[in-house]
Design a protein around this motif. Structure first.
Motif, PDB file in Angstrom:
ATOM      1  N   TRP A   1      67.252   2.781  30.592  1.00  0.00           N
ATOM      2  CA  TRP A   1      67.732   4.168  30.592  1.00  0.00           C
ATOM      3  C   TRP A   1      66.541   5.066  30.894  1.00  0.00           C
ATOM      4  O   TRP A   1      65.504   4.997  30.233  1.00  0.00           O
ATOM      5  CB  TRP A   1      68.332   4.525  29.230  1.00  0.00           C
ATOM      6  CG  TRP A   1      68.205   5.979  28.838  1.00  0.00           C
ATOM      7  CD1 TRP A   1      67.392   6.481  27.863  1.00  0.00           C
ATOM      8  CD2 TRP A   1      68.901   7.106  29.376  1.00  0.00           C
ATOM      9  NE1 TRP A   1      67.530   7.846  27.768  1.00  0.00           N
ATOM     10  CE2 TRP A   1      68.452   8.266  28.686  1.00  0.00           C
ATOM     11  CE3 TRP A   1      69.854   7.247  30.391  1.00  0.00           C
ATOM     12  CZ2 TRP A   1      68.927   9.532  28.966  1.00  0.00           C
ATOM     13  CZ3 TRP A   1      70.325   8.534  30.675  1.00  0.00           C
ATOM     14  CH2 TRP A   1      69.879   9.639  29.961  1.00  0.00           C
ATOM     15  N   THR A   2      66.670   5.876  31.938  1.00  0.00           N
ATOM     16  CA  THR A   2      65.649   6.847  32.294  1.00  0.00           C
ATOM     17  C   THR A   2      66.251   8.229  32.145  1.00  0.00           C
ATOM     18  O   THR A   2      67.181   8.586  32.870  1.00  0.00           O
ATOM     19  CB  THR A   2      65.161   6.635  33.734  1.00  0.00           C
ATOM     20  OG1 THR A   2      64.649   5.310  33.866  1.00  0.00           O
ATOM     21  CG2 THR A   2      64.065   7.631  34.081  1.00  0.00           C
TER      22      THR A   2
ATOM     23  N   VAL B   1      63.919   3.756  28.142  1.00  0.00           N
ATOM     24  CA  VAL B   1      64.311   2.752  27.153  1.00  0.00           C
ATOM     25  C   VAL B   1      64.708   1.475  27.882  1.00  0.00           C
ATOM     26  O   VAL B   1      65.391   1.518  28.909  1.00  0.00           O
ATOM     27  CB  VAL B   1      65.487   3.235  26.285  1.00  0.00           C
ATOM     28  CG1 VAL B   1      65.831   2.203  25.211  1.00  0.00           C
ATOM     29  CG2 VAL B   1      65.162   4.581  25.639  1.00  0.00           C
ATOM     30  N   THR B   2      64.273   0.332  27.345  1.00  0.00           N
ATOM     31  CA  THR B   2      64.653  -0.966  27.902  1.00  0.00           C
ATOM     32  C   THR B   2      65.336  -1.795  26.823  1.00  0.00           C
ATOM     33  O   THR B   2      64.803  -1.958  25.719  1.00  0.00           O
ATOM     34  CB  THR B   2      63.433  -1.728  28.440  1.00  0.00           C
ATOM     35  OG1 THR B   2      62.812  -0.958  29.465  1.00  0.00           O
ATOM     36  CG2 THR B   2      63.853  -3.080  29.019  1.00  0.00           C
ATOM     37  N   TYR B   3      66.517  -2.305  27.160  1.00  0.00           N
ATOM     38  CA  TYR B   3      67.286  -3.178  26.276  1.00  0.00           C
ATOM     39  C   TYR B   3      67.327  -4.571  26.894  1.00  0.00           C
ATOM     40  O   TYR B   3      67.627  -4.720  28.092  1.00  0.00           O
ATOM     41  CB  TYR B   3      68.727  -2.685  26.148  1.00  0.00           C
ATOM     42  CG  TYR B   3      68.885  -1.264  25.666  1.00  0.00           C
ATOM     43  CD1 TYR B   3      69.036  -0.975  24.322  1.00  0.00           C
ATOM     44  CD2 TYR B   3      68.928  -0.198  26.582  1.00  0.00           C
ATOM     45  CE1 TYR B   3      69.206   0.334  23.878  1.00  0.00           C
ATOM     46  CE2 TYR B   3      69.095   1.109  26.150  1.00  0.00           C
ATOM     47  CZ  TYR B   3      69.236   1.369  24.795  1.00  0.00           C
ATOM     48  OH  TYR B   3      69.406   2.661  24.369  1.00  0.00           O
TER      49      TYR B   3
ATOM     50  N   THR C   1      66.462  -6.979  21.878  1.00  0.00           N
ATOM     51  CA  THR C   1      65.273  -6.128  21.678  1.00  0.00           C
ATOM     52  C   THR C   1      65.504  -4.766  22.316  1.00  0.00           C
ATOM     53  O   THR C   1      66.279  -4.632  23.278  1.00  0.00           O
ATOM     54  CB  THR C   1      63.982  -6.737  22.276  1.00  0.00           C
ATOM     55  OG1 THR C   1      64.062  -6.720  23.710  1.00  0.00           O
ATOM     56  CG2 THR C   1      63.749  -8.151  21.781  1.00  0.00           C
ATOM     57  N   VAL C   2      64.819  -3.760  21.781  1.00  0.00           N
ATOM     58  CA  VAL C   2      64.863  -2.402  22.341  1.00  0.00           C
ATOM     59  C   VAL C   2      63.450  -1.831  22.304  1.00  0.00           C
ATOM     60  O   VAL C   2      62.769  -1.883  21.272  1.00  0.00           O
ATOM     61  CB  VAL C   2      65.800  -1.479  21.534  1.00  0.00           C
ATOM     62  CG1 VAL C   2      65.858  -0.097  22.180  1.00  0.00           C
ATOM     63  CG2 VAL C   2      67.194  -2.073  21.418  1.00  0.00           C
ATOM     64  N   THR C   3      63.004  -1.285  23.439  1.00  0.00           N
ATOM     65  CA  THR C   3      61.690  -0.641  23.541  1.00  0.00           C
ATOM     66  C   THR C   3      61.864   0.732  24.168  1.00  0.00           C
ATOM     67  O   THR C   3      62.627   0.883  25.123  1.00  0.00           O
ATOM     68  CB  THR C   3      60.732  -1.469  24.408  1.00  0.00           C
ATOM     69  OG1 THR C   3      60.701  -2.814  23.947  1.00  0.00           O
ATOM     70  CG2 THR C   3      59.327  -0.892  24.372  1.00  0.00           C
TER      71      THR C   3
END
Length: 438
Positions: free
Chosen positions: A299-300, A287-289, A265-267
């Protein structure tokens, strides 16, 4: 460290179809001491690091500097004379460079929309390729480039040079030995304070710029005064945003450390908050994987506004059941669960982290590995078959932001299973006659 002389002192060390180039037999590798002849394409900024790294190898020579902007090309040639002691041939058309059978390897530091198409053309011409990150402008190109490398058999290294950092290699080795227990999270971040790019005005194309060849595979647009030579990064026609421009590096390090490939999933959350200008991507993003076995990467990206509390301008933090590791291009720090520093390793030669050239020891290491792979068929530190996976994560981060919802990912193909609309971004539109083909 702005020159090769200083570095060595410190370290001791249009449209022609894209499928017309002939396939060349790849069975004959160079001998260990044979000279590698190189061409550097796109020579304004990042190319300076390439030139210094190439010139650090006594058996490598730059045959060509190539750029569609003659002013940039002339300035770069003067820089080469001062910094490496000679001026390679100048060319304004990379296709002519690829026709020269004396060229063994090309270094691609062009705008991002050219990375995959140019790399594929170079492979078809029988060249080894060092391509800057990201290796593609969209997921479809990502897949095509991997197929091209397999078909033509040459070496393709992506320019995520931290893969060649001694400290990062040491840290990953320690992680595999269990030094911080079970690693479950990678936290990647980048922080900068970029200014406004304004509202561009259509103006006449400068006489020194071949705007048609600059656009190449991209659909044609009128020239505006806030695109060339750098701000194309923030336009979707040519660039891919900060997550690719810089996030590729640290997301790749986290993926390497966690031992994961494609996510499930990716958000993405974020927006454009700071200036009302032509910038087309988010300027701050989270982003959260998620991956199998309950692992995840965040990722920030702060393009406009320095992250506080203050950290280095970029880096990666790896969390395990028994401790934490902090990495950037210049160090490896190991902490226990209480946050106490118990180990520190520094790179022997420092590298720049947030400027546009990024010159440093890691480039010499990474290019050296590329040359060694060409000469001796050793493993690349960032072979395109693996590097493209990290690039794909960045594409998925942009697509999740576009979708506004959590995307479910097929962990085999990387394609999105729950949002047909956002899958329309899997492939871009190409200028007629310029779509890359195998």
């Amino acid at each position: 460290m702005s020159t090769r002389r200083n570095f060595i002192k410190k370290s001791g060390v249009g449209a022609i179809g894209l499928s017309v180039m002939p396939q060349i037999n790849t069975a004959n590798w160079l001998s260990p001491n044979e000279q590698i002849n190189c061409a550097v394409i796109g020579v304004r900024s990042r190319a300076k690091a390439h030139v210094i790294a190439i010139n650090a190898d006594p058996n490598a020579k730059i045959l060509y500097n190539c750029d569609v902007d003659t002013k940039i090309l002339k300035d770069h040639s003067q820089w080469c004379l001062e910094e490496i002691g000679y001026v390679p041939k100048e060319s304004t058309d990379f296709r002519l460079v690829l026709e020269d059978k004396d060229v063994d390897a090309v270094f691609i530091a062009t705008p991002e929309h050219w990375h995959a198409p140019m790399a594929i053309m170079a492979l078809q011409a029988g060249k080894h390729v060092y391509v800057e990150k990201p290796c593609s402008h969209n997921p479809w190109e990502n897949d095509l480039l991997m197929q091209a490398q397999k078909k033509y058999g040459k070496k393709v290294q992506m320019g995520n040079q931290q893969r060649s950092a001694q400290t990062s290699i040491s840290a990953i080795g320690d992680i595999k030995k269990g030094i911080i227990g079970e690693v479950y999270k990678g936290e990647a971040y980048y922080s900068n304070n970029r200014g406004s790019i304004g509202i561009g005005q259509e103006v006449q194309v400068p006489e020194h710029l071949n705007w048609d060849l600059w656009q190449g595979p991209a659909p044609r647009e009128n020239f505006r005064d806030n695109v060339h030579p750098y701000n194309w990064h923030w336009f979707k026609t040519w660039g891919t945003g900060e997550i690719h421009n810089n996030g590729t590096h640290e997301i790749d390090i986290c993926r390497w450390a966690l031992g994961v490939d494609l996510p499930t999933t990716v958000t993405s959350f974020g927006g454009k908050y700071t200036f009302q200008d032509d910038w087309q991507f988010v300027d701050n993003q989270q982003v959260t994987y998620t991956f199998p076995n309950n692992k995840f990467i965040t990722w920030t990206g702060h393009s406009r506004g320095i992250m506080k509390p203050e950290r280095p301008g970029r880096g990666a933090v790896l969390y395990g059941s028994r401790g934490t590791i902090e990495l950037d291009r210049n160090f490896y720090k190991l902490y226990d669960l209480g946050g106490n520093l118990i180990k520190l390793e520094n790179e022997p030669n420092q590298s720049a982290t947030t400027n546009t050239q990024g010159i440093g020891g890691l480039d010499v290491n990474h290019v050296g590995n590329f040359f060694k792979a060409i000469r001796e068929d050793v493993s690349l530190h960032s072979d395109i078959q693996d590097a493209a996976i990290s690039t794909q994560l960045c594409h998925l981060g942009n697509m999740a932001q576009e979708a506004g919802e959590t995307l479910k990912i097929d962990a085999v193909t990387g394609k999105i299973s729950n949002n047909k609309k956002v899958m329309e971004h899997w492939k871009r539109d190409y200028e007629k006659g310029w779509e890359p083909k195998l």
